[in-house]
Design a protein around this motif. Structure first.
Motif, PDB file in Angstrom:
ATOM      1  N   UNK A 109       0.812  -1.221   0.000  1.00  0.00           N
ATOM      2  CA  UNK A 109       0.000   0.000   0.000  1.00  0.00           C
ATOM      3  C   UNK A 109       0.847   1.274   0.000  1.00  0.00           C
ATOM      4  N   UNK A 110       0.315   2.294  -0.671  1.00  0.00           N
ATOM      5  CA  UNK A 110       0.988   3.596  -0.667  1.00  0.00           C
ATOM      6  C   UNK A 110       0.861   4.260   0.699  1.00  0.00           C
ATOM      7  N   UNK A 111      -0.213   3.940   1.410  1.00  0.00           N
ATOM      8  CA  UNK A 111      -0.424   4.523   2.746  1.00  0.00           C
ATOM      9  C   UNK A 111      -1.415   3.643   3.503  1.00  0.00           C
ATOM     10  N   UNK A 112      -1.421   3.813   4.829  1.00  0.00           N
ATOM     11  CA  UNK A 112      -2.264   2.984   5.696  1.00  0.00           C
ATOM     12  C   UNK A 112      -3.087   3.885   6.626  1.00  0.00           C
ATOM     13  N   UNK A 113      -4.390   3.693   6.593  1.00  0.00           N
ATOM     14  CA  UNK A 113      -5.273   4.419   7.520  1.00  0.00           C
ATOM     15  C   UNK A 113      -5.645   3.475   8.661  1.00  0.00           C
ATOM     16  N   UNK A 114      -5.557   3.962   9.881  1.00  0.00           N
ATOM     17  CA  UNK A 114      -5.962   3.139  11.024  1.00  0.00           C
ATOM     18  C   UNK A 114      -7.029   3.870  11.835  1.00  0.00           C
ATOM     19  N   UNK A 115      -8.172   3.201  12.010  1.00  0.00           N
ATOM     20  CA  UNK A 115      -9.243   3.776  12.835  1.00  0.00           C
ATOM     21  C   UNK A 115      -9.070   3.331  14.295  1.00  0.00           C
ATOM     22  N   UNK A 116      -8.874   4.259  15.220  1.00  0.00           N
ATOM     23  CA  UNK A 116      -8.683   3.835  16.613  1.00  0.00           C
ATOM     24  C   UNK A 116      -9.991   3.485  17.299  1.00  0.00           C
ATOM     25  N   UNK A 117     -11.101   3.928  16.747  1.00  0.00           N
ATOM     26  CA  UNK A 117     -12.362   3.784  17.492  1.00  0.00           C
ATOM     27  C   UNK A 117     -13.561   3.507  16.582  1.00  0.00           C
ATOM     28  N   UNK A 118     -13.514   2.392  15.912  1.00  0.00           N
ATOM     29  CA  UNK A 118     -14.698   1.881  15.196  1.00  0.00           C
ATOM     30  C   UNK A 118     -15.613   1.215  16.224  1.00  0.00           C
ATOM     31  N   UNK A 119     -16.086   2.000  17.188  1.00  0.00           N
ATOM     32  CA  UNK A 119     -16.776   1.408  18.331  1.00  0.00           C
ATOM     33  C   UNK A 119     -18.207   0.950  18.022  1.00  0.00           C
ATOM     34  N   UNK A 120     -18.630   1.105  16.774  1.00  0.00           N
ATOM     35  CA  UNK A 120     -19.970   0.590  16.413  1.00  0.00           C
ATOM     36  C   UNK A 120     -19.946  -0.945  16.345  1.00  0.00           C
ATOM     37  N   UNK A 121     -18.740  -1.535  16.274  1.00  0.00           N
ATOM     38  CA  UNK A 121     -18.644  -2.995  16.212  1.00  0.00           C
ATOM     39  C   UNK A 121     -18.553  -3.552  17.633  1.00  0.00           C
ATOM     40  N   UNK A 127     -15.635  -3.604  24.247  1.00  0.00           N
ATOM     41  CA  UNK A 127     -16.486  -4.486  25.047  1.00  0.00           C
ATOM     42  C   UNK A 127     -17.974  -4.172  24.832  1.00  0.00           C
ATOM     43  N   UNK A 128     -18.790  -5.209  24.720  1.00  0.00           N
ATOM     44  CA  UNK A 128     -20.215  -5.039  24.427  1.00  0.00           C
ATOM     45  C   UNK A 128     -20.932  -4.229  25.503  1.00  0.00           C
ATOM     46  N   UNK A 129     -20.438  -4.303  26.732  1.00  0.00           N
ATOM     47  CA  UNK A 129     -21.149  -3.611  27.818  1.00  0.00           C
ATOM     48  C   UNK A 129     -20.584  -2.220  28.113  1.00  0.00           C
ATOM     49  N   UNK A 130     -19.720  -1.732  27.257  1.00  0.00           N
ATOM     50  CA  UNK A 130     -19.153  -0.395  27.482  1.00  0.00           C
ATOM     51  C   UNK A 130     -20.157   0.672  27.028  1.00  0.00           C
ATOM     52  N   UNK A 131     -20.699   1.390  27.974  1.00  0.00           N
ATOM     53  CA  UNK A 131     -21.688   2.414  27.644  1.00  0.00           C
ATOM     54  C   UNK A 131     -21.512   3.721  28.414  1.00  0.00           C
TER      55      UNK A 131
END
Ligand SMILES: [Zn+2]
Ligand SMILES: [Zn+2]
Length: 272
Positions: A109-121, A127-131
């Protein structure tokens, strides 16, 4: 600042993108709005890395590499004149050292994007119970710092945007992050040579105003990005479009032009 680059776009190769999200249409639309460098960044889970989800599993390196062939095809060749095309990816991050891209595959890859917080998954990226807001904030800051420790990201994407809860949650969490906490994060980003993405979600007018030139931007995003600029960070631009039509619907890149002016931002990766 006049925006001439967009390195966060999703073609139909991303499972969540529109089926008609074709690279040649991105080229045509982006050029019409003055873009000179266009990067494609489909979602990616390298199968050399264990722990994939059912959703990610088919979106491996071989899968996203199909774009390279498409770029050589007649439809793209007819549109790419005057554009610099970059081949990137948006991989996934589960915390610690668990990034969904092997160091071996990085060179593709020419560059790499990293998402630190795709928290919708839920139950996967968090954690599922993190609210509770305090817990979300703390995890978000920790993940941001862990991404910097990896030293693999060209840019950290949609930072500090708490997706996956109510529409008000991102702003609430951001309001809880102190200036000093942001400065600590952005200092780490600067040291890691990692750009901070200005995503469409950051430049979205808060009063629903779609007019030209008088957008009211989120004060929390203005504070965040101004602090990043004062810390000496470089930025990247990402519509995160999952369909080229969404760039047309937003009227192009004017909001990014105005937002960067409001924050005094001039150091933008791949921008003329
Ligand atoms: Zn993302
Ligand atoms: Zn994306």
């Amino acid at each position: 600042m006049k925006i001439t680059s967009d390195i966060h776009t999703h073609t139909f190769l991303s499972a969540c993108a529109a089926r008609e999200s074709y690279p040649q249409d991105f080229m045509r639309v982006c050029k019409s709005f003055g873009i000179k460098t266009l990067g494609f960044s489909d979602h990616l889970w390298d199968k050399a890395v264990p722990g994939s989800s059912n959703w990610y599993a088919p979106q491996d390196v071989e899968h996203v590499l199909q774009l390279k062939e498409l770029l050589k095809g007649p439809e793209c060749q007819a549109q790419c004149g005057g554009l610099k095309i970059l081949f990137g990816c948006e991989t996934e991050f589960l915390g610690g050292k668990h990034v969904a891209l092997s160091r071996e595959a990085m060179s593709v890859f020419d560059y790499v994007l990293i998402p630190p917080d795709h928290f919708h998954m839920k139950g996967f990226t968090r954690p599922a119970d993190l609210n509770d807001p305090q817990g979300i904030k703390e995890l978000m800051i920790r993940r941001f710092m862990e991404v910097m420790d990896l030293g693999m990201a060209t840019s950290v994407v949609h930072p500090f945007h708490a997706m996956g809860w109510t529409p008000e949650m991102p702003r609430l969490i951001q309001s809880m992050i102190t200036d000093n906490e942001y400065i600590e994060c952005f200092t780490a980003a600067k040291q890691a040579n990692c750009a901070i993405e200005i995503n469409s979600c950051a430049v979205k007018p808060i009063d629903g105003n779609d007019g030209v030139g008088d957008d009211k931007f989120s004060p929390e995003y203005v504070r965040m990005m101004t602090l990043a600029r004062e810390t000496g960070c470089t930025f990247s631009i990402g519509t995160d479009a999952h369909n080229p039509k969404s760039i047309e619907n937003a009227g192009g890149y004017g909001r990014f032009d105005r937002f960067t002016d409001v924050c005094g931002i001039t150091k933008i990766l791949f921008n003329d």
